[in-house]
Design an enzyme around this catalytic site. Structure first.
Site, mmCIF file in Angstrom:
data_model
loop_
_atom_site.group_PDB
_atom_site.id
_atom_site.type_symbol
_atom_site.label_atom_id
_atom_site.label_comp_id
_atom_site.label_asym_id
_atom_site.label_seq_id
_atom_site.Cartn_x
_atom_site.Cartn_y
_atom_site.Cartn_z
ATOM 1 N N SER A 1 43.183 46.746 35.018
ATOM 2 C CA SER A 1 44.415 45.555 35.373
ATOM 3 C C SER A 1 43.212 44.323 36.481
ATOM 4 O O SER A 1 43.615 43.604 36.806
ATOM 5 C CB SER A 1 44.464 45.969 37.275
ATOM 6 O OG SER A 1 45.681 46.431 36.693
ATOM 7 N N LYS B 1 42.484 40.024 45.773
ATOM 8 C CA LYS B 1 44.349 40.071 45.144
ATOM 9 C C LYS B 1 44.787 41.283 46.490
ATOM 10 O O LYS B 1 44.291 41.715 47.672
ATOM 11 C CB LYS B 1 43.756 41.993 44.898
ATOM 12 C CG LYS B 1 44.723 42.364 43.757
ATOM 13 C CD LYS B 1 44.266 43.423 42.733
ATOM 14 C CE LYS B 1 45.746 43.950 42.045
ATOM 15 N NZ LYS B 1 44.595 44.980 40.720
ATOM 16 N N SER C 1 47.109 44.177 36.485
ATOM 17 C CA SER C 1 48.262 43.660 37.040
ATOM 18 C C SER C 1 46.961 42.760 38.609
ATOM 19 O O SER C 1 48.242 41.876 39.483
ATOM 20 C CB SER C 1 48.573 45.376 38.318
ATOM 21 O OG SER C 1 46.779 45.393 39.067
#
Lengths: 455, 449
Positions: B157, B58, B133
């Site tokens: 997330s 990420k 996310s």
């Protein structure tokens, strides 16, 4: 207009102090960078944490916490069993994270006191509100229309000591600052050097009519003043300014003021309307500090041991070697002289030293050297000076005894007084012997001889 | 055999058995990325690897020398000088970073649409969101662009995009994995965790990245343990708590059907079901959005364009919204009514779980009330978007671990089963997940791209 009989209102100042002390720990407050930034190439003692890089997290320097506990204990504070860090949020270019990690609700130490002297020599207890742990910011330098930032100082541990508004004059403030400095030094937690910014003073001042017990509804904060002398001047100025304003019926307001050295006036830096809302909240990246009884006991012992280095204690010890109170106090406050005296005491070859005489001798010497590394050399010199002065003295006991007998024979009246119990009269006889010897006798020795002869 | 179909454990075994080389492994994934990344927008940066096990990271996790943007324009040229702790630990396990995964800006969002670099698409339906996310991390694993990926989970997330994309996602207990190097969103909630092709993989990656770290003061000193007497084939003796509050208004009936079927399957495997109650669930979203935004407002203060990055005007709308909400919640005069109160409710939510876990070993329910929605469907209604976090936020506030395991499809889109464990008991939810996936094979379903 007002007649001469109109009652003149008298005012008194109400002053509280905030002192920031930079600790002398090896590493910084929340990272492992070297905390000794003085004289270093800018930005060479930094890491992701003290630069506030994205993703970096703080971790607590245990040494700093222990130092803060010691400061609290030395100021007669109690130590909170539970304490935690909070974030003080504000923007400034020298503040890497956009907030300062500090303490608000549960500081490490609370509720202490210290005694300070006023201009009349009267001792007053100043209440200590708190001693809390926080971190320093980076340092800005403005040059050629540009601003440079050095983060070497970012996150160096700071302890803030806050008093209640108990000061009433600048003499107390100077005494307070001096005493704090001594405490930090004997605890060995900071060099407490004002010039280097190790110790920074801020004062909150207001004035009120004498007799009023409540606090005024405003206070003026004096900030960014980097010497004892200027702080005292600024406080004096501020007291006068505020009294004058009161007398004129002007309304005083909450504000922050600085000191203009050239004009010798204070000036507004920030008004109440511009005051920050710091949005303090518990620092979520750090665990709650729990102070165990063991830790507090350990720190209490450490403070007690360190207190032996307190100038008052040291002076007492020196006086016990025979020197006068004044000499003891003077040597205790001068680290170089103290080191010389201690050095000589260690010497076996001077076992039969007259410590009283030597102490008074050192106390009265002019020694301007400040480099502690030169103590061995200085010691040699002082010792030889002392001995060569001594060598001029009549050291032969027989000779002294003859002179003493002469004085006794010449003063039968005094001898009678002595024998009636008023032994202090012996000093007059000592004076006689000193006179006969042309000042070349050791008064201590003479006194002993006279006392022996008088039985 | 398509190399990129293999799970992490299968890949390691295949490498050991010399079925293919690391170079072949990497080139297979590079090829796959080349085929699908342009339509998915899962990776913002692709790194030319030819050795190690290729993974996606990420883009909010610091990678030394590799651009790390947090999905924000403000960091469009930021190259970290240091690795996050998890990155160093993965490198020590012969892992190589093949891609930096797209995400909602600074991890703020539930759809992946808040990235300054465009939304990631759901591999199962390119007109739908992948969740957020950790949008790119989930899409990349689902689309076989990497062997596994790392995401971060503050209020769901990792779990929610895992559920939307049909992969396994684990949010460890708060304090299990060092956060050092993951750009802070809400410090008291953030955790790094794996998104994988199987539950067994999630266990292995957690073992790699967890453990004490003196760079994160909130990281616990104890190491992860695997219980020898854990569930391996049947779930006999397992007590499964089903919270009644997780099956109320707002839960899509199709999703409910899939979840109920999965719970029945757990019972069929031997588990004992018990109804539990988490009475403060209805306050969780409000509580979360106060605490999270408060911490955000402070954590994002360092983005002042002095040492790195660009002007604060470059923050996106959602980030600005949360900074303002948080600044307000912490302001003098409002602090007690908002921040302090939220902190108190948080304690009640934590106690809800502690009480419920007296009656059960794991708690199950849906990860999200719906399947992945259409791109653009909720962008104009932030509140509607926030309410989608209703099931993932309570465990985050309590600091307990949560696992999303693929458990079927509703309207052709994947649905994840939410397994919640006691604080620091990842072992049990992982073993329940392992038994479940052995019995169902939902995790082997792949999107047709």
């Amino acid at each position: 207009m007002a007649s001469g009989e109109t009652k003149v209102m008298k005012y008194e100042p109400v002053i509280g102090l905030e002192v920031h002390i930079e600790l002398n720990t090896k590493t910084k407050m929340f990272c492992r960078c070297n905390a000794d930034y003085f004289g270093k190439e800018p930005n060479t003692s930094t890491c992701p944490v003290c630069l506030g890089l994205p993703g970096a997290l703080p971790f607590i320097n245990q040494q700093a916490i222990e130092d803060c506990i010691k400061i609290g204990l030395a100021l007669n504070c109690s130590i909170n069993e539970k304490s935690y860090f909070e974030r003080k949020n504000y923007f400034y270019p020298d503040l890497a994270k956009g907030f300062q990690t500090s303490q608000l609700v549960l500081p490490i130490a609370i509720g202490g006191w210290i005694e300070v002297e006023d201009a009349q020599g009267k001792l007053t207890k100043i209440r200590i509100n708190r001693a809390h742990q926080e971190e320093d910011t980076g340092k800005l330098t403005h040059r050629d229309g540009q601003t440079f930032i050095d983060y070497n100082r970012s996150s160096v541990p700071l302890v803030e000591v806050v008093t209640e508004p108990d000061f009433t004059d600048t003499f107390q403030i100077k005494d307070y600052a001096k005493k704090l400095q001594q405490i930090f030094r004997y605890l060995d937690v900071s060099n407490a050097d004002m010039e280097r910014g190790d110790m920074r003073l801020e004062a909150n001042i207001s004035v009120r009519p004498v007799g009023q017990t409540t606090l005024p509804n405003y206070r003026v904060e004096l900030k960014n003043i980097n010497s004892f002398r200027f702080m005292a001047q600024a406080v004096e100025y501020e007291i006068a300014r505020q009294i004058e304003a009161h007398e004129k019926g002007e309304k005083l307001v909450q504000e922050t003021r600085g000191w203009n050295e050239d004009k010798r006036v204070t000036y507004v830096q920030r008004s109440k309307e511009e005051a920050h809302d710091y949005r303090y909240f518990p620092e979520p990246d750090l665990p709650i500090l729990k102070m165990s009884a063991t830790l507090i006991n350990e720190m209490t012992k450490a403070v007690d041991t360190a207190k032996e280095k307190d100038p008052v204690k040291v002076a007492e010890k020196l006086v016990s070697t025979g020197m006068s109170l004044a000499s003891g106090a003077s040597i205790a406050r001068n680290p170089i002289k103290l080191a010389i005296f201690n050095e000589v005491q260690k010497e076996k070859s001077v076992l039969d030293m007259d410590w009283k005489d030597f102490g008074n001798f050192i106390a009265n010497r002019e020694i301007n050297e400040e480099n502690i590394n030169l103590v061995p050399e200085l010691t040699k010199k002082q010792l030889s000076d002392f001995q060569s002065r001594k060598s001029g003295l009549i050291s032969n006991s027989k000779e002294l005894e003859a002179l003493a007998q002469e004085v006794i024979d010449e003063n039968p009246g005094m001898v009678d007084i002595y024998k009636s119990g008023k032994t202090t009269v012996v000093m007059a006889l000592v004076g006689g012997v000193m006179g006969k010897s042309g000042g070349k006798a050791d008064p201590g020795k003479v006194k002993a001889i006279l006392e022996r002869l008088l039985g | 055999m398509d190399i990129t179909d293999l799970t992490l454990t299968q890949t390691i075994k295949a490498l050991e058995n010399k079925q293919f080389t690391e170079a072949e492994l990497n080139s297979a994934y590079q090829k796959r990325i080349g085929q699908v990344n342009s339509s998915l927008n899962a990776f913002l940066e692709v790194i030319d690897t030819n050795s190690g096990i290729p993974v996606g990271i990420k883009d909010i996790i610091s990678t030394k020398g590799i651009k790390t943007t947090a999905g924000s324009k403000i960091l469009s040229s930021y190259i970290p000088q240091y690795n996050a702790t998890v990155i160093d630990r993965l490198i020590a396990q012969n892992v190589s970073i093949i891609g930096k995964a797209n995400n909602d800006e600074f991890a703020m969002g539930s759809s992946g649409e808040n990235s300054a670099y465009g939304p990631t698409k759901n591999p199962w339906d390119l007109t739908r969101v992948p969740g957020g996310s950790s949008s790119g991390s989930a899409a990349a694993v689902a689309a076989n662009m990497c062997v596994f990926s790392l995401g971060t989970d503050t209020g769901g997330s990792i779990r929610q995009p895992a559920s939307f994309c049909g992969v396994v996602g684990l949010k460890p207990s708060y304090g299990r994995v060092s956060r050092y190097g993951a750009m802070s969103m809400a410090s008291s909630l953030d955790q790094i965790g794996p998104l994988t092709k199987s539950v067994a993989d999630a266990r292995l990656v957690l073992d790699w990245i967890s453990g004490p770290d003196e760079y994160d003061s909130n990281c616990i000193k104890k190491r992860l343990t695997t219980n020898d007497s854990r569930f391996t084939k049947s779930l006999k003796g397992l007590r499964v708590g089903v919270p009644k509050e997780y099956f109320g208004v707002g839960l899509d009936p199709e999703v409910e059907r899939v979840i109920k079927a999965a719970i029945k399957q757990l019972a069929d495997l031997g588990a004992e079901l018990a109804e539990v109650s988490l009475p403060h669930t209805e306050y969780a979203v409000a509580t979360y959005y106060i605490i999270m935004a408060s911490e955000v407002s402070s954590n994002l203060a360092r983005f002042d364009a002095i040492r790195f990055g660009s002007d604060r005007g470059d923050f996106g709308a959602e980030v600005k919204r949360r900074i303002m909400l948080g600044t307000f919640s912490l302001s003098s005069g409002y602090y007690d009514a908002y921040f302090t109160k939220a902190a108190r409710v948080r304690t009640l939510i934590k106690q809800d779980f502690e009480k419920a876990f007296e009656k059960c070993d794991v708690i199950v329910g849906p990860v999200s009330p719906t399947v992945a929605w259409k791109l653009g469907e909720k962008v104009d209604d932030p509140l509607k978007m926030y309410l989608m976090d209703v099931y993932t936020v309570p465990p985050s506030l309590a600091g307990i671990p949560g696992l999303s395991v693929p458990c079927g499809f509703a309207d052709g889109m994947p649905v994840g089963l939410h397994l919640l464990g006691k604080y620091m008991d990842e072992d049990t939810i992982l073993s329940v997940g392992e038994v479940y996936e052995q019995a169902t094979k939902w995790h082997q379903e792949k999107p047709k791209l």
